[in-house]
Scaffold this motif. Structure first.
Motif, mmCIF file in Angstrom:
data_model
loop_
_atom_site.group_PDB
_atom_site.id
_atom_site.type_symbol
_atom_site.label_atom_id
_atom_site.label_comp_id
_atom_site.label_asym_id
_atom_site.label_seq_id
_atom_site.Cartn_x
_atom_site.Cartn_y
_atom_site.Cartn_z
ATOM 1 N N ILE A 1 -6.848 -1.127 -18.458
ATOM 2 C CA ILE A 1 -7.379 -1.969 -17.388
ATOM 3 C C ILE A 1 -7.347 -3.427 -17.825
ATOM 4 C CG2 ILE A 1 -9.473 -2.548 -16.070
ATOM 5 C CD1 ILE A 1 -10.116 0.486 -16.084
ATOM 6 N N GLY A 2 -7.698 -3.662 -19.103
ATOM 7 C CA GLY A 2 -7.673 -5.030 -19.629
ATOM 8 C C GLY A 2 -6.273 -5.633 -19.572
ATOM 9 N N ALA A 3 -5.262 -4.800 -19.884
ATOM 10 C CA ALA A 3 -3.875 -5.264 -19.837
ATOM 11 C C ALA A 3 -3.475 -5.628 -18.416
ATOM 12 C CB ALA A 3 -2.940 -4.190 -20.392
ATOM 13 N N ILE A 4 -3.852 -4.783 -17.457
ATOM 14 C CA ILE A 4 -3.529 -5.055 -16.050
ATOM 15 C C ILE A 4 -4.186 -6.360 -15.610
ATOM 16 C CG2 ILE A 4 -3.878 -4.262 -13.660
ATOM 17 C CD1 ILE A 4 -3.646 -1.370 -14.764
ATOM 18 N N GLU A 5 -5.458 -6.528 -15.963
ATOM 19 C CA GLU A 5 -6.171 -7.755 -15.592
ATOM 20 C C GLU A 5 -5.493 -8.983 -16.201
ATOM 21 O OE1 GLU A 5 -10.792 -9.259 -15.427
ATOM 22 O OE2 GLU A 5 -10.098 -8.304 -17.268
ATOM 23 N N GLY A 6 -5.099 -8.863 -17.469
ATOM 24 C CA GLY A 6 -4.443 -9.992 -18.139
ATOM 25 C C GLY A 6 -3.127 -10.362 -17.474
ATOM 26 N N TYR A 7 -2.323 -9.339 -17.138
ATOM 27 C CA TYR A 7 -1.042 -9.591 -16.468
ATOM 28 C C TYR A 7 -1.257 -10.248 -15.104
ATOM 29 C CZ TYR A 7 1.617 -6.750 -19.837
ATOM 30 O OH TYR A 7 2.219 -6.260 -20.960
ATOM 31 N N LEU A 8 -2.220 -9.732 -14.339
ATOM 32 C CA LEU A 8 -2.459 -10.276 -12.997
ATOM 33 C C LEU A 8 -2.981 -11.715 -13.064
ATOM 34 C CD1 LEU A 8 -3.962 -7.141 -11.195
ATOM 35 C CD2 LEU A 8 -1.679 -8.109 -10.919
ATOM 36 N N ASN A 9 -3.765 -12.038 -14.106
ATOM 37 C CA ASN A 9 -4.261 -13.410 -14.270
ATOM 38 C C ASN A 9 -3.103 -14.400 -14.440
ATOM 39 O OD1 ASN A 9 -6.997 -13.009 -13.952
ATOM 40 N ND2 ASN A 9 -7.344 -12.591 -16.122
ATOM 41 N N LEU A 10 -2.023 -13.956 -15.115
ATOM 42 C CA LEU A 10 -0.857 -14.825 -15.277
ATOM 43 C C LEU A 10 -0.275 -15.212 -13.920
ATOM 44 C CD1 LEU A 10 1.041 -13.048 -18.228
ATOM 45 C CD2 LEU A 10 -0.340 -15.133 -18.349
ATOM 46 N N ILE A 11 -0.259 -14.238 -12.995
ATOM 47 C CA ILE A 11 0.270 -14.507 -11.653
ATOM 48 C C ILE A 11 -0.684 -15.395 -10.881
ATOM 49 C CG2 ILE A 11 0.923 -13.452 -9.444
ATOM 50 C CD1 ILE A 11 1.835 -10.973 -11.079
ATOM 51 N N VAL A 12 -1.998 -15.043 -10.905
ATOM 52 C CA VAL A 12 -3.012 -15.807 -10.158
ATOM 53 C C VAL A 12 -3.056 -17.266 -10.628
ATOM 54 C CG1 VAL A 12 -5.502 -16.035 -9.723
ATOM 55 C CG2 VAL A 12 -4.422 -13.787 -9.607
ATOM 56 N N GLU A 13 -2.913 -17.481 -11.936
ATOM 57 C CA GLU A 13 -2.981 -18.839 -12.485
ATOM 58 C C GLU A 13 -1.674 -19.611 -12.299
ATOM 59 O OE1 GLU A 13 -4.235 -18.130 -16.494
ATOM 60 O OE2 GLU A 13 -6.155 -17.289 -15.829
ATOM 61 N N GLY A 14 -0.696 -18.989 -11.653
ATOM 62 C CA GLY A 14 0.537 -19.687 -11.322
ATOM 63 C C GLY A 14 1.538 -19.812 -12.452
ATOM 64 N N THR A 16 3.702 -17.793 -13.344
ATOM 65 C CA THR A 16 5.000 -17.198 -13.010
ATOM 66 C C THR A 16 5.615 -17.858 -11.776
ATOM 67 O OG1 THR A 16 3.952 -15.483 -11.669
ATOM 68 C CG2 THR A 16 4.343 -14.955 -13.984
ATOM 69 N N ALA A 17 4.987 -18.953 -11.317
ATOM 70 C CA ALA A 17 5.487 -19.642 -10.126
ATOM 71 C C ALA A 17 6.935 -20.078 -10.345
ATOM 72 C CB ALA A 17 4.618 -20.858 -9.817
ATOM 73 N N ASN A 18 7.737 -19.912 -9.306
ATOM 74 C CA ASN A 18 9.157 -20.265 -9.352
ATOM 75 C C ASN A 18 9.956 -19.459 -10.382
ATOM 76 O OD1 ASN A 18 8.659 -22.302 -7.411
ATOM 77 N ND2 ASN A 18 7.966 -23.672 -9.050
ATOM 78 N N ASN A 19 9.383 -18.319 -10.790
ATOM 79 C CA ASN A 19 10.100 -17.440 -11.715
ATOM 80 C C ASN A 19 9.946 -15.995 -11.238
ATOM 81 O OD1 ASN A 19 11.288 -16.091 -13.846
ATOM 82 N ND2 ASN A 19 10.326 -17.370 -15.435
ATOM 83 N N PRO A 20 10.661 -15.636 -10.153
ATOM 84 C CA PRO A 20 10.493 -14.300 -9.570
ATOM 85 C C PRO A 20 10.839 -13.153 -10.516
ATOM 86 C CG PRO A 20 12.289 -15.513 -8.489
ATOM 87 C CD PRO A 20 11.623 -16.461 -9.424
ATOM 88 N N GLU A 21 11.782 -13.391 -11.434
ATOM 89 C CA GLU A 21 12.148 -12.326 -12.376
ATOM 90 C C GLU A 21 10.992 -12.004 -13.315
ATOM 91 O OE1 GLU A 21 15.786 -12.991 -14.490
ATOM 92 O OE2 GLU A 21 16.972 -13.138 -12.644
ATOM 93 N N LYS A 22 10.338 -13.037 -13.820
ATOM 94 C CA LYS A 22 9.191 -12.842 -14.715
ATOM 95 C C LYS A 22 8.040 -12.189 -13.963
ATOM 96 C CE LYS A 22 6.394 -15.170 -18.179
ATOM 97 N NZ LYS A 22 6.048 -16.425 -18.838
ATOM 98 N N GLU A 23 7.827 -12.630 -12.728
ATOM 99 C CA GLU A 23 6.751 -12.075 -11.906
ATOM 100 C C GLU A 23 7.015 -10.587 -11.626
ATOM 101 O OE1 GLU A 23 5.424 -13.172 -7.563
ATOM 102 O OE2 GLU A 23 4.589 -14.599 -9.004
ATOM 103 N N ALA A 24 8.248 -10.248 -11.289
ATOM 104 C CA ALA A 24 8.607 -8.850 -11.029
ATOM 105 C C ALA A 24 8.394 -8.000 -12.280
ATOM 106 C CB ALA A 24 10.054 -8.753 -10.557
#
Length: 197
Positions: A1-14, A16-24
């Motif tokens: 769960i901690g890993a999922i939260e950490g990954y999602l925080n990267l997206i929420v904090e932007g 991965t913005a303008n990097n769809p491959e990294k976001e995917a």
């Protein structure tokens, strides 16, 4: 769960913005972690069921061939995806057994899914049901990675995973065989593993 939260925080904090491959890639990792959690939860639920005594109301006369036919059918695609040769044979006139359908189905599913999971691509899995006097044997053999003699002693312990399975990065909870062992024992049966690395 901690890993999922950490990954999602990267997206929420932007980040991965303008990097769809990294976001995917991050979303895929989240999905994989969620899938592993679902497997763990389901195994824990099954484990809690095995801790309770078998409810006499659910014990019925069962055809093991029917249970295995359904299980084999369910896992055929998984074997095909890995180009694994899945063979299945049943002796004629197998006697019925008394037991709980859901639990014996769980045992069959665990043994076959493990055989497929731990067998490399282009390998083989052979499943057979044989009758010897009044004893019925379900035999699952495979050309998988095998188990060391040290691991064989612990294979039915809760949460135990053989070292070579962990090193091969094959996902598992270490509960499947423990659950299968409890179910078989509750049905006055015997389960055994013979293997080598």
């Amino acid at each position: 769960i901690g890993a999922i939260e950490g990954y999602l925080n990267l997206i929420v904090e932007g980040l991965t913005a303008n990097n769809p491959e990294k976001e995917a890639s991050i979303i895929q990792k989240c999905r994989d972690k969620a899938h592993n959690l679902i497997e763990m939860i389901n195994d824990l639920l099954d484990l809690s069921k095995t801790e309770r005594k078998i409810d006499e109301k659910h014990i019925k006369s069962l055809d093991l061939k029917e249970i295995m036919d359904e299980t084999i059918g369910f896992y055929r695609n998984e074997a095909k995806e890995k180009d694994i040769n899945l063979q299945y044979t049943v002796d004629e006139n197998i006697e019925k057994v008394r037991g709980v359908m859901e639990e014996l189905s769980r045992v069959c599913a665990n043994l076959i899914s493990n055989a497929i999971k731990y067998t490399p691509e282009k390998g083989w899995v052979n499943v057979s049901i044989k009758q010897d006097n009044h004893h019925i044997h379900i035999i699952v053999q495979d050309s998988g990675i095998g188990i060391s003699s040290v691991a064989l002693e612990k294979i039915f312990d809760e949460f135990y995973r053989a070292e070579n399975a962990v090193q091969s990065k094959i996902i598992g909870t270490g509960l499947g065989l423990s659950i299968a062992h409890k179910i078989v024992k509750d049905h006055n049966g015997y389960i055994d593993v013979q293997s080598k690395l």
